[in-house]
Design a protein around this motif. Structure first.
Motif, PDB file in Angstrom:
ATOM      1  N   SER A 118       0.797  -1.288  -0.159  1.00  0.00           N
ATOM      2  CA  SER A 118       0.044  -0.054  -0.115  1.00  0.00           C
ATOM      3  C   SER A 118       0.855   1.285   0.114  1.00  0.00           C
ATOM      4  N   PRO A 119       0.441   2.248  -0.469  1.00  0.00           N
ATOM      5  CA  PRO A 119       1.234   3.667  -0.585  1.00  0.00           C
ATOM      6  C   PRO A 119       1.190   4.278   0.483  1.00  0.00           C
ATOM      7  N   ARG A 121       0.944   4.478   4.910  1.00  0.00           N
ATOM      8  CA  ARG A 121       1.846   4.127   6.036  1.00  0.00           C
ATOM      9  C   ARG A 121       1.289   2.972   6.888  1.00  0.00           C
ATOM     10  N   ARG A 122       2.174   1.878   7.294  1.00  0.00           N
ATOM     11  CA  ARG A 122       1.993   0.736   7.831  1.00  0.00           C
ATOM     12  C   ARG A 122       0.912   1.408   8.928  1.00  0.00           C
ATOM     13  N   GLU A 123       1.577   2.202  10.138  1.00  0.00           N
ATOM     14  CA  GLU A 123       0.777   2.393  11.227  1.00  0.00           C
ATOM     15  C   GLU A 123      -0.666   3.134  10.807  1.00  0.00           C
ATOM     16  N   ILE A 124      -0.854   3.663   9.845  1.00  0.00           N
ATOM     17  CA  ILE A 124      -2.209   3.957   9.406  1.00  0.00           C
ATOM     18  C   ILE A 124      -3.091   3.002   9.164  1.00  0.00           C
ATOM     19  N   ILE A 125      -2.807   2.167   8.373  1.00  0.00           N
ATOM     20  CA  ILE A 125      -3.710   0.998   7.648  1.00  0.00           C
ATOM     21  C   ILE A 125      -3.750  -0.118   8.367  1.00  0.00           C
ATOM     22  N   LYS A 126      -2.580  -0.640   9.140  1.00  0.00           N
ATOM     23  CA  LYS A 126      -2.382  -2.008  10.006  1.00  0.00           C
ATOM     24  C   LYS A 126      -3.783  -2.171  10.810  1.00  0.00           C
ATOM     25  N   GLY A 127      -4.701  -3.105  10.859  1.00  0.00           N
ATOM     26  CA  GLY A 127      -5.927  -3.457  11.589  1.00  0.00           C
ATOM     27  C   GLY A 127      -7.078  -3.060  10.885  1.00  0.00           C
ATOM     28  N   THR A 128      -6.909  -2.188   9.931  1.00  0.00           N
ATOM     29  CA  THR A 128      -8.096  -1.549   9.014  1.00  0.00           C
ATOM     30  C   THR A 128      -9.174  -2.707   8.872  1.00  0.00           C
ATOM     31  N   ASP A 129     -10.593  -2.675   9.163  1.00  0.00           N
ATOM     32  CA  ASP A 129     -11.495  -3.462   8.854  1.00  0.00           C
ATOM     33  C   ASP A 129     -12.794  -2.477   8.500  1.00  0.00           C
ATOM     34  N   ILE A 130     -13.164  -2.432   7.207  1.00  0.00           N
ATOM     35  CA  ILE A 130     -14.133  -1.744   7.015  1.00  0.00           C
ATOM     36  C   ILE A 130     -15.163  -2.710   6.173  1.00  0.00           C
ATOM     37  N   VAL A 131     -16.528  -2.143   5.892  1.00  0.00           N
ATOM     38  CA  VAL A 131     -17.474  -2.872   5.262  1.00  0.00           C
ATOM     39  C   VAL A 131     -18.454  -1.875   4.604  1.00  0.00           C
ATOM     40  N   ILE A 132     -18.284  -1.487   3.212  1.00  0.00           N
ATOM     41  CA  ILE A 132     -19.105  -0.707   2.667  1.00  0.00           C
ATOM     42  C   ILE A 132     -20.370  -1.135   2.118  1.00  0.00           C
ATOM     43  N   PHE A 133     -21.420  -0.408   2.599  1.00  0.00           N
ATOM     44  CA  PHE A 133     -22.603  -0.733   2.230  1.00  0.00           C
ATOM     45  C   PHE A 133     -23.159   0.332   1.211  1.00  0.00           C
ATOM     46  N   ARG A 134     -23.082   0.262  -0.319  1.00  0.00           N
ATOM     47  CA  ARG A 134     -23.447   1.002  -1.279  1.00  0.00           C
ATOM     48  C   ARG A 134     -24.732   0.581  -1.968  1.00  0.00           C
ATOM     49  N   GLU A 135     -25.836   1.608  -1.895  1.00  0.00           N
ATOM     50  CA  GLU A 135     -26.950   1.633  -2.674  1.00  0.00           C
ATOM     51  C   GLU A 135     -26.754   1.357  -3.947  1.00  0.00           C
ATOM     52  N   LEU A 136     -27.328   0.502  -4.648  1.00  0.00           N
ATOM     53  CA  LEU A 136     -26.964  -0.022  -6.129  1.00  0.00           C
ATOM     54  C   LEU A 136     -27.830   0.185  -7.346  1.00  0.00           C
ATOM     55  N   ILE A 227      -8.522   7.940   3.925  1.00  0.00           N
ATOM     56  CA  ILE A 227      -7.061   7.801   3.979  1.00  0.00           C
ATOM     57  C   ILE A 227      -6.325   7.984   5.138  1.00  0.00           C
ATOM     58  N   LEU A 228      -6.751   9.192   5.874  1.00  0.00           N
ATOM     59  CA  LEU A 228      -5.847   9.936   7.025  1.00  0.00           C
ATOM     60  C   LEU A 228      -6.057   9.097   8.077  1.00  0.00           C
ATOM     61  N   ASN A 229      -7.275   8.231   8.292  1.00  0.00           N
ATOM     62  CA  ASN A 229      -7.446   7.331   9.355  1.00  0.00           C
ATOM     63  C   ASN A 229      -8.711   6.547   9.194  1.00  0.00           C
ATOM     64  N   VAL A 252      -7.439   1.081  -2.201  1.00  0.00           N
ATOM     65  CA  VAL A 252      -5.764   1.330  -1.926  1.00  0.00           C
ATOM     66  C   VAL A 252      -5.370   0.805  -0.434  1.00  0.00           C
ATOM     67  N   ILE A 253      -6.291   1.028   0.569  1.00  0.00           N
ATOM     68  CA  ILE A 253      -6.076   0.485   1.869  1.00  0.00           C
ATOM     69  C   ILE A 253      -5.738  -0.937   1.760  1.00  0.00           C
ATOM     70  N   SER A 254      -6.366  -1.711   1.348  1.00  0.00           N
ATOM     71  CA  SER A 254      -5.977  -3.159   1.195  1.00  0.00           C
ATOM     72  C   SER A 254      -4.756  -3.596   0.830  1.00  0.00           C
ATOM     73  N   GLY A 255      -4.059  -2.687   0.267  1.00  0.00           N
ATOM     74  CA  GLY A 255      -2.783  -3.096  -0.554  1.00  0.00           C
ATOM     75  C   GLY A 255      -2.817  -3.666  -1.827  1.00  0.00           C
ATOM     76  N   SER A 256      -3.915  -3.909  -2.394  1.00  0.00           N
ATOM     77  CA  SER A 256      -4.055  -4.296  -3.837  1.00  0.00           C
ATOM     78  C   SER A 256      -5.733  -4.178  -3.995  1.00  0.00           C
ATOM     79  N   ILE A 257      -6.271  -3.797  -4.978  1.00  0.00           N
ATOM     80  CA  ILE A 257      -7.401  -3.917  -5.462  1.00  0.00           C
ATOM     81  C   ILE A 257      -7.611  -5.264  -5.950  1.00  0.00           C
ATOM     82  N   GLY A 258      -6.507  -6.063  -6.171  1.00  0.00           N
ATOM     83  CA  GLY A 258      -6.620  -7.510  -6.649  1.00  0.00           C
ATOM     84  C   GLY A 258      -7.165  -8.414  -5.661  1.00  0.00           C
ATOM     85  N   LEU A 259      -7.384  -8.035  -4.468  1.00  0.00           N
ATOM     86  CA  LEU A 259      -7.857  -8.925  -3.377  1.00  0.00           C
ATOM     87  C   LEU A 259      -9.466  -8.422  -2.987  1.00  0.00           C
TER      88      LEU A 259
END
Ligand code: IPM
Ligand code: MN
Length: 372
Positions: A118-119, A121-136, A227-229, A252-259
């Motif tokens: 990920s572009p 910093r490690r300390e910013i993203i480590k432990g991130t766990d989000i789930v996005i609910f997008r109306e579709l 991105i900041l937090n 971007v946070i996940s380190g790769s959109i490929g995942l």
């Protein structure tokens, strides 16, 4: 058990990554004694070429009848001319509407093995766990749109009603209750009337979920905070267009959109897909990352109530990351990049053989056969 799966690989790298997901599903079927019956159908540019229609009737029929839908990607650079009337993307937009797939669920977490990619910093993203609910199935994507006869002006109408907002809001709050009890509603209610309706409706519904905290953020501020937090976020709830943008940003946070994999669910049907697009430069080269598609198969199994089976796929994916059996986009420095098909072979073999996997990792790294 027997399940019918509609497979709509679409365009670009869609077919090759979807094939790897099928390998993983076949391995699951063998170990857990299920039958997955695949019904292939066309969507997007390939469907336009074959039938003139990005979403043929036959595809709708197959998807409606299936227990779940596995989708790849759609789009082709040759349809980028804005004056074209028929476009591949209409296939997906119309399918969402036909099946009323109103809720896009997009989990984003930072894999430890990929933080270095990920572009941020490690300390910013480590432990991130989000789930996005997008109306579709509402908003500006589906409102009246028109270009004037002289081609000098155009409009797209954005509209929402309370029913559309309510049904996804309940799903988001229920999800938060099984997580960290927080929902962030992202809108632009300082400017848009539809956003004000979202804010009013969601605030009202939130009273039914007393243990869940509701946070409000304007979309511009949310884009910055994400991105900041990123650890500020648990469940994100938002409308269609803002959700489209936020989802790609979060990748971007996940380190790769490929995942990243996502599900799009309705009351009758559900579709599972990688978040990435068609990646035309990689098409047919056996270099695209198949993990997002493989993980979308895991989401599909979860949806079908096959939790242990979904977990088997997830563990195999983790193992491939641990062993660096990964495609070029996420390989570490100086490490061998495995072809798409070999990553798929490894995942399938690991599911079949688990700890006793008889895989010859050295051979994989030499790009040779996968099984001793
Ligand atoms: C997505 C895609 C689609 C969208 C496109 C392909 C129409 O970007 O699934 O997020 O904008 O919804
Ligand atoms: Mn998108």
């Amino acid at each position: 058990m027997k399940y019918t799966i509609a497979v709509i690989p679409g365009d670009g790298i869609g077919p090759e990554v979807t094939n790897q997901a099928k390998k993983a599903l076949d391995a699951v079927a063998e170990i857990y004694d299920h039958v997955f019956l695949y019904k292939e159908a066309q969507i997007g540019a390939c469907a336009i070429e074959a039938t003139g229609n990005p979403l043929p009737e036959e595809t709708i029929k197959i998807c409606k009848k299936a227990d779940a839908i596995l989708y790849g990607a759609i789009g082709d650079p040759k349809y980028s001319d804005p004056s074209l009337r028929i476009r591949p993307e209409q296939g997906l937009l119309n399918l969402r509407q036909e099946l009323d797939l109103f809720c896009n669920i997009n989990p984003v977490r930072a894999y430890d093995q990929l933080i270095k990619n990920s572009p941020l910093r490690r300390e910013i993203i480590k432990g991130t766990d989000i789930v996005i609910f997008r109306e579709l199935t509402g908003g500006i994507y589906y409102g009246k749109k028109e270009i004037s006869k002289d081609g000098l002006s155009a409009f797209d109408v954005c509209s929402y009603n309370v029913a559309q907002i309510s049904r996804i809001t309940h799903l988001a709050f229920k999800a938060a209750q099984g997580r960290r009890n927080k929902v962030t509603l992202i809108d632009k209610s300082n400017v848009l009337e539809t956003s004000r309706l979202w804010r009013k409706t969601v605030t009202e519904i939130s009273k039914e979920y007393k243990n869940v905290e509701l946070e409000h953020l304007y979309a511009d501020n949310a884009a910055m905070k994400l991105i900041l937090n990123p650890k500020n976020f648990d469940v994100i709830l938002t409308e269609n267009f803002i959700g489209d943008i936020i989802s790609d940003e979060a990748s971007v946070i996940s380190g790769s959109i490929g995942l990243l994999a996502s599900s799009s669910i309705g009351n009758e049907n559900a579709l599972f897909a990688p978040v990435h697009g068609t990646f035309p430069e990689a098409k047919g080269k056996d270099i695209a990352n198949p993990l997002a598609s493989i993980l979308s198969a895991a989401l599909m199994l979860d949806h079908l109530g096959l939790h242990e089976e979904a977990n088997a796929i997830e563990r195999a994916v983790e193992k491939s990351l641990d062993l660096n059996i990964t495609t070029v986009d996420i390989k570490g420095k100086n490490k061998y990049a495995a072809p798409t098909s070999k990553v798929g072979d490894f995942i399938a073999d690991y599911i079949l053989n688990q700890q006793d996997s008889n895989l010859n990792f050295r051979n994989i790294h030499a790009g040779q056969s996968t099984i001793i």
